[in-house]
Design a protein around this motif. Structure first.
Motif, PDB file in Angstrom:
ATOM      1  N   UNK A   1       0.971  34.167 -19.503  1.00  0.00           N
ATOM      2  CA  UNK A   1       1.186  34.695 -18.141  1.00  0.00           C
ATOM      3  C   UNK A   1       0.614  33.758 -17.090  1.00  0.00           C
ATOM      4  N   UNK A   2      -0.497  33.142 -17.423  1.00  0.00           N
ATOM      5  CA  UNK A   2      -1.108  32.185 -16.497  1.00  0.00           C
ATOM      6  C   UNK A   2      -0.254  30.920 -16.387  1.00  0.00           C
ATOM      7  N   UNK A   3       0.155  30.380 -17.526  1.00  0.00           N
ATOM      8  CA  UNK A   3       0.895  29.112 -17.519  1.00  0.00           C
ATOM      9  C   UNK A   3       2.239  29.247 -16.804  1.00  0.00           C
ATOM     10  N   UNK A   4       2.922  30.380 -16.972  1.00  0.00           N
ATOM     11  CA  UNK A   4       4.235  30.503 -16.327  1.00  0.00           C
ATOM     12  C   UNK A   4       4.101  30.586 -14.803  1.00  0.00           C
ATOM     13  N   UNK A   5       2.886  30.826 -14.300  1.00  0.00           N
ATOM     14  CA  UNK A   5       2.653  30.923 -12.859  1.00  0.00           C
ATOM     15  C   UNK A   5       1.631  29.858 -12.433  1.00  0.00           C
ATOM     16  N   UNK A   6       1.962  28.589 -12.748  1.00  0.00           N
ATOM     17  CA  UNK A   6       1.174  27.435 -12.305  1.00  0.00           C
ATOM     18  C   UNK A   6      -0.247  27.382 -12.851  1.00  0.00           C
ATOM     19  N   UNK A   7      -0.551  28.143 -13.895  1.00  0.00           N
ATOM     20  CA  UNK A   7      -1.899  28.098 -14.460  1.00  0.00           C
ATOM     21  C   UNK A   7      -2.904  28.910 -13.674  1.00  0.00           C
ATOM     22  N   UNK A   8      -2.440  29.994 -13.050  1.00  0.00           N
ATOM     23  CA  UNK A   8      -3.332  30.792 -12.210  1.00  0.00           C
ATOM     24  C   UNK A   8      -4.401  31.498 -13.031  1.00  0.00           C
ATOM     25  N   UNK A   9      -5.538  31.754 -12.392  1.00  0.00           N
ATOM     26  CA  UNK A   9      -6.599  32.576 -12.985  1.00  0.00           C
ATOM     27  C   UNK A   9      -6.416  34.007 -12.520  1.00  0.00           C
ATOM     28  N   UNK A  10      -7.526  34.658 -12.202  1.00  0.00           N
ATOM     29  CA  UNK A  10      -7.427  36.048 -11.742  1.00  0.00           C
ATOM     30  C   UNK A  10      -6.699  36.143 -10.411  1.00  0.00           C
ATOM     31  N   UNK A  11      -6.829  35.103  -9.622  1.00  0.00           N
ATOM     32  CA  UNK A  11      -6.195  35.070  -8.312  1.00  0.00           C
ATOM     33  C   UNK A  11      -5.151  33.964  -8.338  1.00  0.00           C
ATOM     34  N   UNK A  12      -4.056  34.139  -7.579  1.00  0.00           N
ATOM     35  CA  UNK A  12      -2.997  33.132  -7.687  1.00  0.00           C
ATOM     36  C   UNK A  12      -3.357  31.801  -7.057  1.00  0.00           C
ATOM     37  N   UNK A  13      -4.430  31.767  -6.237  1.00  0.00           N
ATOM     38  CA  UNK A  13      -4.877  30.475  -5.698  1.00  0.00           C
ATOM     39  C   UNK A  13      -6.093  29.934  -6.436  1.00  0.00           C
ATOM     40  N   UNK A  14      -6.398  30.557  -7.585  1.00  0.00           N
ATOM     41  CA  UNK A  14      -7.466  30.062  -8.453  1.00  0.00           C
ATOM     42  C   UNK A  14      -6.757  29.480  -9.672  1.00  0.00           C
ATOM     43  N   UNK A  15      -6.661  28.150  -9.723  1.00  0.00           N
ATOM     44  CA  UNK A  15      -5.884  27.496 -10.782  1.00  0.00           C
ATOM     45  C   UNK A  15      -6.837  27.044 -11.888  1.00  0.00           C
ATOM     46  N   UNK A  16      -6.665  27.623 -13.086  1.00  0.00           N
ATOM     47  CA  UNK A  16      -7.614  27.351 -14.168  1.00  0.00           C
ATOM     48  C   UNK A  16      -7.074  26.392 -15.229  1.00  0.00           C
TER      49      UNK A  16
END
Ligand SMILES: *Cc1c(COP(=O)(O)O)cnc(C)c1O
Length: 370
Positions: A214-229
C-alpha cells in the motif's frame, strides 16, 4: 462466407452486464472520487474474499504488481530472480527494471509451466545470490506451488505467483491468490478478470507485506502522504476500473465454467491429433488461452484465418532470445523446450460467449487443416 468468429468478445460480456457496469460507473461520476474512491476498498475486500487471501492490494497493472512485490522485498542489483523463459515479457521486465538479474528456466512441454527440475538444477549451479522465484500460471492453470514452495523455502527465497492469466482458477479447493505466499495478478481487458484499461493487484496473507504494498503504490508514503519512507511508484487502480471490476467479479465463476466447457469440446475433438494442453487433476484453469501444439503451426493459422477463425501465437519468442534480454541468457539451443514451444504453439478462441456453432466451426476448421 460465414461471419468471422471473435478471439475474445468483450462486447458480448458488456451486453450481459451493461446495467450493472453502467450503474457502477455512473456512481463514480456522481461522487467524483476518481483516485482511492470507495469502490477501490470495496473491490479489495471482494478480491480477498473471492481468492481466500487475507489481503488484496490493488495497483496500476500486473507488471506493477510484480515490480511492487520485488521492490518490497528489496530485490535489486546483485540478486538473481528465476523466471520461466516461456512467458509474457512483463515477468522478466519487472526483474530487470530493479537491476536484478533474471535466470531463465525451462518450460514443461505439455503444461507449458515452469520445469521445477530445471529450476532446482539452475539454483544449485548458481554462483550468485538467488533471491526470488516468479512462477507463471501460463494460460490459466496454476503452477505446482507445493513443489515450488519447498524449493523456495530450502534456499530462503521469495516465491511470487504471476497469476495475470489465472485469476479465477484453483488447485483443489484453494483459489489462485491463496496458493503462493505472494500473488500478482492483472486486470488488463483480455485477462480472465479484466477491466476497461490497465489494472492489477497483489494478494497475500502477510499483513506487513500488504502494508508495504500500500505504501509503495502511493510513492512510498508512511503514515502521512507527505512522509515518504521508501522509494515507491505512482501505481493506484483507478476508481472507475474498480467499479467495472465490481460489476464483473460476480460472474467470473460462471465465465470460467463456460471456458471449461469450450476446453472440454476442444479436448474431445483434438485428442490424438494435436498436442493438447495438459490439465493437472483437481485443478481448475481460468483458461486465459486454450493452446495446442502442432507441427505446421503457421500453415494451420493461415488456413483458419481464411475460414474466419482467428488464432494467436503466445509466445513467438522465449525471453532468452529477446534482443533486450539476450545478454542474460545462453542463446539459441540453451532452452530447447521453450524454443520448440515458441515454434509450435497456437491459441484458439476461448471465451464465455462462444456459441456451439462457433465451437463446431473451429473444431472442423482445425481438423480439416491438419
Ligand atoms: C498480462 C501479463 C502480465 C502483465 O500484466 P499487465 O497488467 O498488462 O501489466 C504479466 N505476466 C503475464 C504472464 C501476463 O500475461
Amino acid at each position: 462466407m460465414s461471419q468471422a468468429i471473435a478471439f475474445a468478445d468483450l462486447g458480448a460480456q458488456y451486453r450481459r452486464l451493461k446495467v450493472d457496469i453502467d450503474a457502477r460507473m455512473a456512481a463514480v461520476m456522481a461522487h467524483g472520487c476518481f483516485i482511492n474512491g470507495p469502490e477501490v476498498g470495496e473491490l479489495e475486500t471482494a478480491l480477498a474474499a473471492y481468492s481466500g487471501a487475507a489481503h488484496a492490494v490493488s495497483c496500476g497493472s500486473g507488471t506493477d504488481a510484480l515490480t511492487i512485490a520485488l521492490l518490497a522485498a528489496g530485490v535489486g542489483p546483485g540478486d538473481e530472480v528465476y523466471v520461466p523463459a516461456f512467458t509474457f515479457t512483463a515477468t522478466a521486465e519487472a526483474v530487470l527494471l530493479l537491476g536484478a538479474r533474471p535466470v531463465f528456466v525451462e518450460a514443461m512441454e505439455t503444461s507449458y509451466l515452469i520445469d521445477t527440475d530445471d529450476l532446482t538444477r539452475r539454483i544449485a549451479a548458481s554462483s550468485g545470490r538467488s533471491r526470488a522465484i516468479i512462477a507463471v500460471d501460463l494460460f490459466g492453470q496454476a503452477a505446482d506451488y507445493a513443489v515450488l514452495s519447498t524449493i523456495a523455502d530450502a534456499h530462503g527465497m521469495l516465491l511470487i505467483a504471476d497469476a495475470a492469466q489465472s485469476f479465477g482458477g484453483a488447485a483443489g479447493n484453494d483459489m489462485v491468490g491463496s496458493l503462493a505466499p505472494i500473488t500478482a495478478t492483472s486486470f488488463f481487458p483480455a485477462k480472465p478478470l479484466g477491466c476497461y484499461g490497465d489494472g492489477g493487484a497483489l494478494l497475500t496473507d502477510d499483513s506487513n507485506l500488504a502494508e508495504s504494498y500500500r505504501s509503495i503504490r502511493a510513492h512510498g508514503k508512511g503514515d502521512d502522504k507527505y512522509d515518504i519512507v521508501r522509494v515507491g511508484l505512482n501505481s493506484r487502480l483507478d476508481t472507475l476500473q474498480a467499479a467495472v471490476l465490481l460489476a464483473k467479479l460476480p460472474v467470473l465463476d460462471d465465465e470460467v465454467a463456460a471456458h471449461d466447457t469450450v476446453a472440454a469440446h476442444y479436448d474431445a475433438a483434438f485428442a490424438g491429433k494435436v498436442g493438447l494442453p495438459e490439465r493437472f487433476p483437481g485443478y481448475r484453469s481460468a483458461w486465459a488461452q486454450y493452446t495446442i501444439r502442432v507441427d505446421r503451426r503457421d500453415e494451420l493459422a493461415a488456413s483458419l484465418w481464411e475460414k474466419g477463425i482467428p488464432s494467436a501465437v503466445y509466445y513467438p519468442l522465449p525471453m532468452h532470445l529477446q534482443s533486450a534480454y539476450a545478454q542474460f541468457g545462453d542463446g539459441e539451443g540453451s532452452l530447447p523446450v521453450s524454443e520448440s514451444l515458441s515454434r509450435h504453439v497456437l491459441s484458439l478462441p476461448i471465451h464465455a460467449y462462444l456459441n456451439d456453432t462457433a465451437i463446431e466451426r473451429i473444431c472442423e476448421g482445425v481438423l480439416a487443416a491438419l
